[in-house]
Motif scaffolding. Structure first.
Motif, PDB file in Angstrom:
ATOM      1  N   ARG A  74     -41.209  15.591   7.035  1.00  0.00           N
ATOM      2  CA  ARG A  74     -41.550  14.960   8.354  1.00  0.00           C
ATOM      3  C   ARG A  74     -43.101  14.925   7.958  1.00  0.00           C
ATOM      4  NH1 ARG A  74     -39.328  17.135  12.354  1.00  0.00           N
ATOM      5  NH2 ARG A  74     -40.525  19.059  12.521  1.00  0.00           N
ATOM      6  N   VAL A  75     -43.825  16.077   7.666  1.00  0.00           N
ATOM      7  CA  VAL A  75     -45.132  16.170   7.647  1.00  0.00           C
ATOM      8  C   VAL A  75     -45.964  14.889   6.526  1.00  0.00           C
ATOM      9  CG1 VAL A  75     -47.222  17.300   6.844  1.00  0.00           C
ATOM     10  CG2 VAL A  75     -45.720  18.590   8.458  1.00  0.00           C
ATOM     11  N   ALA A  76     -44.868  14.796   5.328  1.00  0.00           N
ATOM     12  CA  ALA A  76     -45.378  14.049   4.268  1.00  0.00           C
ATOM     13  C   ALA A  76     -45.150  12.487   4.572  1.00  0.00           C
ATOM     14  CB  ALA A  76     -44.766  14.483   3.023  1.00  0.00           C
ATOM     15  N   ILE A  77     -43.880  12.229   5.435  1.00  0.00           N
ATOM     16  CA  ILE A  77     -43.642  11.016   5.693  1.00  0.00           C
ATOM     17  C   ILE A  77     -44.825  10.482   6.802  1.00  0.00           C
ATOM     18  CG2 ILE A  77     -42.042   9.614   6.872  1.00  0.00           C
ATOM     19  CD1 ILE A  77     -39.837  11.029   5.128  1.00  0.00           C
ATOM     20  N   ASN A  78     -44.998  11.479   7.774  1.00  0.00           N
ATOM     21  CA  ASN A  78     -46.045  10.898   8.719  1.00  0.00           C
ATOM     22  C   ASN A  78     -47.383  10.775   8.114  1.00  0.00           C
ATOM     23  OD1 ASN A  78     -43.919  11.014  10.788  1.00  0.00           O
ATOM     24  ND2 ASN A  78     -44.631  13.072  11.610  1.00  0.00           N
ATOM     25  N   HIS A  79     -47.916  11.513   7.265  1.00  0.00           N
ATOM     26  CA  HIS A  79     -49.189  11.310   6.533  1.00  0.00           C
ATOM     27  C   HIS A  79     -49.110   9.650   5.852  1.00  0.00           C
ATOM     28  CE1 HIS A  79     -52.632  11.681   4.040  1.00  0.00           C
ATOM     29  NE2 HIS A  79     -51.755  11.739   2.882  1.00  0.00           N
ATOM     30  N   ARG A 132     -36.106   0.951   6.213  1.00  0.00           N
ATOM     31  CA  ARG A 132     -36.110   1.304   4.927  1.00  0.00           C
ATOM     32  C   ARG A 132     -36.434   3.011   4.494  1.00  0.00           C
ATOM     33  NH1 ARG A 132     -40.223  -1.963   3.485  1.00  0.00           N
ATOM     34  NH2 ARG A 132     -41.835  -0.341   3.931  1.00  0.00           N
ATOM     35  N   MET A 133     -37.094   3.397   5.345  1.00  0.00           N
ATOM     36  CA  MET A 133     -37.414   4.999   5.529  1.00  0.00           C
ATOM     37  C   MET A 133     -35.909   5.733   5.386  1.00  0.00           C
ATOM     38  SD  MET A 133     -38.971   7.611   5.092  1.00  0.00           S
ATOM     39  CE  MET A 133     -40.171   6.569   4.474  1.00  0.00           C
ATOM     40  N   ILE A 134     -35.213   5.250   6.715  1.00  0.00           N
ATOM     41  CA  ILE A 134     -34.027   6.001   6.844  1.00  0.00           C
ATOM     42  C   ILE A 134     -32.982   5.753   5.749  1.00  0.00           C
ATOM     43  CG2 ILE A 134     -31.995   5.867   8.186  1.00  0.00           C
ATOM     44  CD1 ILE A 134     -33.801   5.626  10.706  1.00  0.00           C
ATOM     45  N   ILE A 135     -33.061   4.463   5.194  1.00  0.00           N
ATOM     46  CA  ILE A 135     -31.987   4.362   3.759  1.00  0.00           C
ATOM     47  C   ILE A 135     -32.459   5.147   2.593  1.00  0.00           C
ATOM     48  CG2 ILE A 135     -31.733   2.552   2.187  1.00  0.00           C
ATOM     49  CD1 ILE A 135     -29.962   1.690   4.166  1.00  0.00           C
ATOM     50  N   LEU A 136     -33.804   5.350   2.197  1.00  0.00           N
ATOM     51  CA  LEU A 136     -34.177   5.892   1.596  1.00  0.00           C
ATOM     52  C   LEU A 136     -33.841   7.798   1.601  1.00  0.00           C
ATOM     53  CD1 LEU A 136     -37.556   4.458   0.537  1.00  0.00           C
ATOM     54  CD2 LEU A 136     -35.586   4.438  -0.771  1.00  0.00           C
ATOM     55  N   LEU A 137     -34.088   8.186   2.637  1.00  0.00           N
ATOM     56  CA  LEU A 137     -33.900   9.353   2.911  1.00  0.00           C
ATOM     57  C   LEU A 137     -32.313   9.641   2.843  1.00  0.00           C
ATOM     58  CD1 LEU A 137     -36.377  10.162   6.135  1.00  0.00           C
ATOM     59  CD2 LEU A 137     -36.595  11.111   3.724  1.00  0.00           C
ATOM     60  N   ARG A 138     -31.460   8.793   3.162  1.00  0.00           N
ATOM     61  CA  ARG A 138     -30.065   8.884   3.272  1.00  0.00           C
ATOM     62  C   ARG A 138     -29.558   9.138   1.921  1.00  0.00           C
ATOM     63  NH1 ARG A 138     -25.916  11.594   4.346  1.00  0.00           N
ATOM     64  NH2 ARG A 138     -24.034  10.582   4.349  1.00  0.00           N
ATOM     65  N   TYR A 139     -29.876   7.880   1.094  1.00  0.00           N
ATOM     66  CA  TYR A 139     -29.422   7.638  -0.232  1.00  0.00           C
ATOM     67  C   TYR A 139     -30.214   8.345  -1.269  1.00  0.00           C
ATOM     68  CZ  TYR A 139     -25.995   5.181   2.693  1.00  0.00           C
ATOM     69  OH  TYR A 139     -24.959   5.234   3.804  1.00  0.00           O
ATOM     70  N   ALA A 140     -31.273   8.000  -1.367  1.00  0.00           N
ATOM     71  CA  ALA A 140     -32.283   8.382  -2.504  1.00  0.00           C
ATOM     72  C   ALA A 140     -32.342  10.014  -2.503  1.00  0.00           C
ATOM     73  CB  ALA A 140     -33.456   7.613  -2.398  1.00  0.00           C
ATOM     74  N   ASN A 141     -32.736  10.511  -1.275  1.00  0.00           N
ATOM     75  CA  ASN A 141     -32.764  11.896  -1.273  1.00  0.00           C
ATOM     76  C   ASN A 141     -31.575  12.693  -0.701  1.00  0.00           C
ATOM     77  OD1 ASN A 141     -35.525  10.499  -0.654  1.00  0.00           O
ATOM     78  ND2 ASN A 141     -35.933  12.728  -1.540  1.00  0.00           N
ATOM     79  N   VAL A 152     -37.472  12.139  11.165  1.00  0.00           N
ATOM     80  CA  VAL A 152     -38.240  10.628  11.947  1.00  0.00           C
ATOM     81  C   VAL A 152     -38.241  11.070  13.224  1.00  0.00           C
ATOM     82  CG1 VAL A 152     -37.336   9.279  10.028  1.00  0.00           C
ATOM     83  CG2 VAL A 152     -36.060   9.655  11.717  1.00  0.00           C
ATOM     84  N   GLU A 153     -37.830  12.092  13.651  1.00  0.00           N
ATOM     85  CA  GLU A 153     -38.027  12.411  15.268  1.00  0.00           C
ATOM     86  C   GLU A 153     -37.570  11.396  15.996  1.00  0.00           C
ATOM     87  OE1 GLU A 153     -42.293  12.955  15.184  1.00  0.00           O
ATOM     88  OE2 GLU A 153     -42.161  15.089  15.151  1.00  0.00           O
ATOM     89  N   LEU A 154     -36.114  10.916  15.668  1.00  0.00           N
ATOM     90  CA  LEU A 154     -35.210  10.104  16.609  1.00  0.00           C
ATOM     91  C   LEU A 154     -34.029  10.755  16.911  1.00  0.00           C
ATOM     92  CD1 LEU A 154     -35.897   6.886  14.577  1.00  0.00           C
ATOM     93  CD2 LEU A 154     -36.729   7.123  17.020  1.00  0.00           C
ATOM     94  N   PRO A 155     -33.399  10.467  17.932  1.00  0.00           N
ATOM     95  CA  PRO A 155     -32.126  11.049  18.322  1.00  0.00           C
ATOM     96  C   PRO A 155     -31.075  10.415  16.997  1.00  0.00           C
ATOM     97  CG  PRO A 155     -33.057   9.739  20.169  1.00  0.00           C
ATOM     98  CD  PRO A 155     -33.786   9.525  18.945  1.00  0.00           C
ATOM     99  N   LEU A 156     -30.141  11.347  17.119  1.00  0.00           N
ATOM    100  CA  LEU A 156     -29.039  11.174  15.802  1.00  0.00           C
ATOM    101  C   LEU A 156     -28.432   9.689  15.982  1.00  0.00           C
ATOM    102  CD1 LEU A 156     -27.680  12.511  13.542  1.00  0.00           C
ATOM    103  CD2 LEU A 156     -26.051  13.520  15.171  1.00  0.00           C
ATOM    104  N   SER A 157     -28.306   9.212  17.195  1.00  0.00           N
ATOM    105  CA  SER A 157     -27.389   8.095  17.380  1.00  0.00           C
ATOM    106  C   SER A 157     -28.317   6.759  16.961  1.00  0.00           C
ATOM    107  CB  SER A 157     -27.335   7.787  19.078  1.00  0.00           C
ATOM    108  OG  SER A 157     -28.471   7.930  19.566  1.00  0.00           O
TER     109      SER A 157
END
Length: 188
Positions: A74-79, A132-141, A152-157
């Motif tokens: 979160r810190v890195a992505i927010n930066h 794009r960020m959510i796709i990368l976090l889910r599948y690349a990471n 990403v500080e969003l609700p799970l839904s």
């Protein structure tokens, strides 16, 4: 996690060398994520270094609620997002050396893998920044929905909805333009 908490305590107690453990554990996954965001190896290296400096200065803010890996992402992505907004970052095309990821040295296999990776990178690049960020976090990471939600500080839904929309957009492009990802266009 317990080992990480010990490293954090050591760093906060003044042992700056303990921070090397944190860097060694997270530098490659963070670099991979940021490289996919920037598509530029030099920019990705710079942003990772800046993110680790920011993490170091904010280490005392980690409260132990949730995983440390989610917090550091979160810190890195927010930066990165802050830097993108500041500089109105322009995405650049870059050749990522996929040959290192290919097991077979057969030229045809190497070519097909490269082409498939290029098409996937192009598909991902068409998505809005948040999807794009959510796709990368889910599948690349390979992060869980809960970890992504924390990062990403969003609700799970919302995370699930954005992931679903992103995959649908990519499927629609494949249906329209064709390519290697025909299985995606069939709901895969």
């Amino acid at each position: 996690m317990e080992e990480e908490l010990l490293w954090i305590q050591d760093v906060l107690s003044g042992n700056k060398h303990a921070y090397a453990h944190i860097i060694n554990k997270y530098k490659n996954p963070l670099y991979a994520t940021i490289l996919r965001m920037t598509r530029n190896p030099q920019d990705a290296q710079d942003l990772v270094q800046e993110a680790f400096i920011k993490v170091y200065h904010q280490l005392g803010k980690f409260d132990g609620n949730g995983s440390f890996s989610s917090w550091i992402y979160r810190v890195a992505i927010n930066h990165c997002m802050d830097e993108f907004r500041k500089k109105r970052y322009q995405m650049k095309q870059v050749e990522i050396n996929e040959e290192k990821m290919v097991n077979s040295n057969h030229p045809e296999v190497i070519f097909l893998k490269k082409e498939k990776n290029r098409q996937l990178e192009r598909l991902i690049a068409t998505l809005p920044e948040d999807e794009r960020m959510i796709i990368l976090l889910r599948y690349a990471n390979e992060l869980s929905y809960n970890e992504i939600s924390e990062i990403v500080e969003l609700p799970l839904s919302d995370v699930r909805n954005k992931l679903h929309r992103a995959k649908k957009k990519m499927r629609d492009i494949v249906k329209r333009e064709g390519g290697y990802f025909h299985e995606m266009s069939n709901g895969g």
